[in-house]
Design a protein around this motif. Sequence first.
Motif, mmCIF file in Angstrom:
data_model
loop_
_atom_site.group_PDB
_atom_site.id
_atom_site.type_symbol
_atom_site.label_atom_id
_atom_site.label_comp_id
_atom_site.label_asym_id
_atom_site.label_seq_id
_atom_site.Cartn_x
_atom_site.Cartn_y
_atom_site.Cartn_z
ATOM 1 N N GLY A 1 -0.995 -9.954 -3.546
ATOM 2 C CA GLY A 1 -2.800 -9.683 -3.457
ATOM 3 C C GLY A 1 -2.511 -10.335 -5.001
ATOM 4 O O GLY A 1 -3.703 -11.082 -4.865
ATOM 5 N N THR A 2 -1.669 -10.272 -6.507
ATOM 6 C CA THR A 2 -2.697 -10.478 -7.092
ATOM 7 C C THR A 2 -1.769 -12.132 -7.507
ATOM 8 O O THR A 2 -2.502 -12.903 -7.849
ATOM 9 C CB THR A 2 -1.562 -9.772 -8.224
ATOM 10 O OG1 THR A 2 -0.941 -9.210 -8.154
ATOM 11 C CG2 THR A 2 -2.335 -8.512 -8.707
ATOM 12 N N VAL A 3 -0.741 -12.937 -7.000
ATOM 13 C CA VAL A 3 0.051 -13.473 -6.246
ATOM 14 C C VAL A 3 -0.835 -14.448 -6.157
ATOM 15 O O VAL A 3 -1.554 -15.800 -5.716
ATOM 16 C CB VAL A 3 1.299 -13.693 -5.901
ATOM 17 C CG1 VAL A 3 1.912 -14.893 -6.464
ATOM 18 C CG2 VAL A 3 1.812 -12.598 -7.196
ATOM 19 N N LEU A 4 -1.907 -13.996 -4.440
ATOM 20 C CA LEU A 4 -2.200 -14.499 -3.789
ATOM 21 C C LEU A 4 -4.059 -15.467 -4.496
ATOM 22 O O LEU A 4 -4.440 -16.173 -4.299
ATOM 23 C CB LEU A 4 -2.784 -13.728 -2.185
ATOM 24 C CG LEU A 4 -3.714 -14.482 -1.770
ATOM 25 C CD1 LEU A 4 -2.507 -15.679 -0.670
ATOM 26 C CD2 LEU A 4 -3.553 -13.774 -0.107
ATOM 27 N N ALA A 5 -4.781 -14.324 -4.927
ATOM 28 C CA ALA A 5 -5.321 -14.276 -6.397
ATOM 29 C C ALA A 5 -5.362 -15.098 -7.364
ATOM 30 O O ALA A 5 -6.270 -16.493 -7.065
ATOM 31 C CB ALA A 5 -6.321 -13.290 -6.433
ATOM 32 N N ILE A 6 -4.183 -15.621 -7.755
ATOM 33 C CA ILE A 6 -3.927 -17.065 -8.034
ATOM 34 C C ILE A 6 -4.257 -18.427 -7.781
ATOM 35 O O ILE A 6 -5.038 -19.267 -8.217
ATOM 36 C CB ILE A 6 -3.464 -16.091 -9.512
ATOM 37 C CG1 ILE A 6 -3.696 -15.379 -10.000
ATOM 38 C CG2 ILE A 6 -2.605 -17.580 -10.210
ATOM 39 C CD1 ILE A 6 -2.462 -14.768 -11.362
ATOM 40 N N GLU B 1 4.735 -3.347 0.446
ATOM 41 C CA GLU B 1 3.387 -2.834 -0.709
ATOM 42 C C GLU B 1 3.815 -1.981 -1.810
ATOM 43 O O GLU B 1 2.730 -2.650 -2.850
ATOM 44 C CB GLU B 1 3.299 -1.669 0.195
ATOM 45 C CG GLU B 1 3.416 -1.746 1.847
ATOM 46 C CD GLU B 1 1.477 -3.003 1.719
ATOM 47 O OE1 GLU B 1 0.476 -2.574 1.013
ATOM 48 O OE2 GLU B 1 1.243 -3.742 2.508
ATOM 49 N N THR B 2 4.584 -2.067 -2.938
ATOM 50 C CA THR B 2 5.036 -2.019 -3.685
ATOM 51 C C THR B 2 4.976 -2.777 -4.469
ATOM 52 O O THR B 2 4.452 -2.741 -6.018
ATOM 53 C CB THR B 2 6.661 -1.069 -3.317
ATOM 54 O OG1 THR B 2 7.304 0.460 -2.726
ATOM 55 C CG2 THR B 2 7.120 -0.755 -5.161
ATOM 56 N N LEU B 3 5.712 -3.687 -4.127
ATOM 57 C CA LEU B 3 5.676 -4.664 -5.495
ATOM 58 C C LEU B 3 3.947 -5.762 -5.579
ATOM 59 O O LEU B 3 3.337 -5.460 -6.635
ATOM 60 C CB LEU B 3 6.466 -5.823 -4.912
ATOM 61 C CG LEU B 3 6.358 -7.361 -6.032
ATOM 62 C CD1 LEU B 3 6.958 -7.056 -7.120
ATOM 63 C CD2 LEU B 3 7.386 -8.130 -4.715
ATOM 64 N N ASN B 4 2.916 -5.665 -4.588
ATOM 65 C CA ASN B 4 2.142 -5.274 -4.253
ATOM 66 C C ASN B 4 1.076 -4.479 -5.042
ATOM 67 O O ASN B 4 -0.622 -5.022 -5.746
ATOM 68 C CB ASN B 4 1.794 -5.223 -2.822
ATOM 69 C CG ASN B 4 -0.288 -5.844 -2.631
ATOM 70 O OD1 ASN B 4 -0.328 -7.033 -3.425
ATOM 71 N ND2 ASN B 4 -0.970 -5.026 -2.450
ATOM 72 N N ASP B 5 1.221 -3.466 -5.404
ATOM 73 C CA ASP B 5 0.639 -2.480 -5.686
ATOM 74 C C ASP B 5 0.191 -2.650 -7.233
ATOM 75 O O ASP B 5 0.801 -2.928 -8.101
ATOM 76 C CB ASP B 5 0.967 -0.776 -5.671
ATOM 77 C CG ASP B 5 -0.132 -0.056 -6.214
ATOM 78 O OD1 ASP B 5 -0.561 0.242 -5.640
ATOM 79 O OD2 ASP B 5 0.202 0.352 -7.663
ATOM 80 N N ILE B 6 -1.740 -2.334 -7.577
ATOM 81 C CA ILE B 6 -1.836 -2.679 -8.856
ATOM 82 C C ILE B 6 -2.496 -0.950 -9.574
ATOM 83 O O ILE B 6 -2.687 -0.922 -10.691
ATOM 84 C CB ILE B 6 -2.414 -3.718 -9.621
ATOM 85 C CG1 ILE B 6 -3.440 -4.239 -10.661
ATOM 86 C CG2 ILE B 6 -4.172 -3.667 -8.450
ATOM 87 C CD1 ILE B 6 -3.771 -5.488 -11.121
ATOM 88 N N THR C 1 -8.259 -13.184 4.646
ATOM 89 C CA THR C 1 -8.133 -13.767 5.527
ATOM 90 C C THR C 1 -6.573 -13.986 5.772
ATOM 91 O O THR C 1 -5.571 -13.424 6.780
ATOM 92 C CB THR C 1 -8.454 -14.613 6.119
ATOM 93 O OG1 THR C 1 -10.107 -14.034 6.224
ATOM 94 C CG2 THR C 1 -8.464 -15.281 7.330
ATOM 95 N N ILE C 2 -6.093 -14.590 4.114
ATOM 96 C CA ILE C 2 -4.760 -14.829 4.338
ATOM 97 C C ILE C 2 -3.626 -13.975 4.116
ATOM 98 O O ILE C 2 -2.487 -14.266 5.035
ATOM 99 C CB ILE C 2 -4.421 -16.546 3.138
ATOM 100 C CG1 ILE C 2 -5.689 -17.540 2.989
ATOM 101 C CG2 ILE C 2 -3.518 -16.663 2.650
ATOM 102 C CD1 ILE C 2 -5.623 -18.174 1.994
ATOM 103 N N ARG C 3 -4.192 -13.358 3.286
ATOM 104 C CA ARG C 3 -3.383 -11.560 3.352
ATOM 105 C C ARG C 3 -2.609 -11.381 4.288
ATOM 106 O O ARG C 3 -1.170 -10.703 4.753
ATOM 107 C CB ARG C 3 -3.846 -10.477 2.282
ATOM 108 C CG ARG C 3 -3.161 -9.652 2.218
ATOM 109 C CD ARG C 3 -2.516 -10.101 1.165
ATOM 110 N NE ARG C 3 -1.918 -8.722 0.500
ATOM 111 C CZ ARG C 3 -0.044 -7.638 1.023
ATOM 112 N NH1 ARG C 3 -0.185 -8.152 1.634
ATOM 113 N NH2 ARG C 3 -0.303 -6.409 0.749
ATOM 114 N N PHE C 4 -3.680 -10.621 5.492
ATOM 115 C CA PHE C 4 -3.611 -9.699 6.747
ATOM 116 C C PHE C 4 -3.337 -10.679 8.359
ATOM 117 O O PHE C 4 -3.605 -10.322 8.831
ATOM 118 C CB PHE C 4 -4.193 -9.272 6.781
ATOM 119 C CG PHE C 4 -4.984 -8.173 5.430
ATOM 120 C CD1 PHE C 4 -3.541 -7.565 4.803
ATOM 121 C CD2 PHE C 4 -5.984 -8.448 4.632
ATOM 122 C CE1 PHE C 4 -3.451 -6.887 3.335
ATOM 123 C CE2 PHE C 4 -5.898 -7.262 3.658
ATOM 124 C CZ PHE C 4 -4.743 -6.428 3.337
#
Length: 509
Positions: free
Chosen positions: A365-370, A195-200, A411-414
């Motif tokens: 989430g940023t990586v997943l979005a790209i 979660e820390t790595l995901n936070d923006i 959907t993919i993320r969770f």
Amino acid sequence: PLIVSLIAAAPLLAIAVMALHSSGDTWPHLIENVLPDAVRRTLILMVGVAIFALVTGTGTAWLVTMYRFPGRGLFQWLLLLPLAMPTYIIAFCYIELFDYSGEIQTALRIIFGWQNARDYWFPDIRSLGGAVFVMGAVLYPYVYITARASFVAQSVCVIEASRTLGRSASETFWQIALPLARPALAAGTALALMETLNDIGAVEFFGVQTLTVTVYDTWLDRGSLAGAAQISCVMLFFVLAVLGLERALRSGKRFHHTTGKYRDLPEELLSGAKGILATAACALPILVGFILPTYVLARDAMVHLSFGLTGDFWRAALHSLVLSVAAAVLAVIFAIVLAYGRRQTHSKLVQIASFVPAVSYAVPGTVLAIGLLIPLAGLDNKIDDVARSLFGVSTGLIFSGTAFAIVVAYTIRFLAASLGSVEAGLSKITRNIDSAGRTLGASVTEMLWSVHLPLLRPALGGAALIVFVDSMKELPATLLLRPFNFDTLATQVFTLASLYRYEEAGLSA
């Protein structure tokens, strides 16, 4: 199941392919000027949050498990509350409280007669230390949940043997309980670090340039998708490192009971000063992680109620609701396909495929979005080319840059969270029911509709609720994938806070 797993794996494969493309002079510039500091700050942030979460989560879990003191029954549940708070919301609450113009410093200047910042020293909340403090206060429940579950499940015989051999309660904790809880602590800490790595949002508010913020800036400010993909690969390395560290901490050992004597753990009564200290130790994380932010949000929402209830607010609320419901439904459908596929086939390929979503859950989430934008944009271009050649009409963006892309990202993320709930529900349905249904002539599909889905109703509701709540809070992927002039409550909070309009963001938060 294979199709669902391919959808979940597509963003990761797309990032790997895009990272091989040339980013011009962007990548050398990033390596020389940006990445070293971003990696250093990310590492410091992760280490700081891990220490904060471990100390707070493990300590409070041990207190409410092994001791009786005032308020202990309530604290068992209240210590979970900070998990309901997105980190970016906590961040802007603490900026509003502790910033130069916030209530705390304003009150201090009034009390002591200070005129400006040169007259006194106050810790800067907009710093790396502030980010560690706030994110640790929100994420410690991940460790608390796993640690408490481990402590409760430990054998009374082990504790009694330790006490019989002359160990005090504190020595038993350090030498017996803590080593036995190591796998649980590693799992909880790994979740907090993900979660820390995901936070923006939180790190952006505190002005901390982490890898996640660097991905965002490289894509949107520098216009380099290839450069953003290359930084995303660096973040994936961090993800794999965290997962590898979690496995290493387990050291391949298995921890289980060798006795059938299961009784409630002996609880020691803490009275007087010790009881007060234990109560304070459990109350402080709740105060920091939930009560203070809730006070700020409620106050701001009431003061700016007339401003908040505008058309923009209602549209953002509707967008959040629709996207989260759609993601919850889709994630539950995918989870049923994966879980039921594992149950009804012995194919090793299907068994392996069902583990892909677990990796996607660990991806920021940023990586997943790209990774999602690349295949969707490619699909849009193909459809547009075909439409132009056959009908002379441009179809424009159908999938990328639309709400559809956000729903797929959620959907993919969770999906992993939804899958866990569905698999837990299926595991409680005996296979004798499957055999009985097949004996009575039902096909596998008929069994799913007529028998398993009705029995799975509570598990499906739980799975949908988990995805719905996580989707409502999700920020990084939403920021990168949303269409123009399209806001959710999460992005509205982020935008208003970025413009220093903190009070106006209270109602959306």
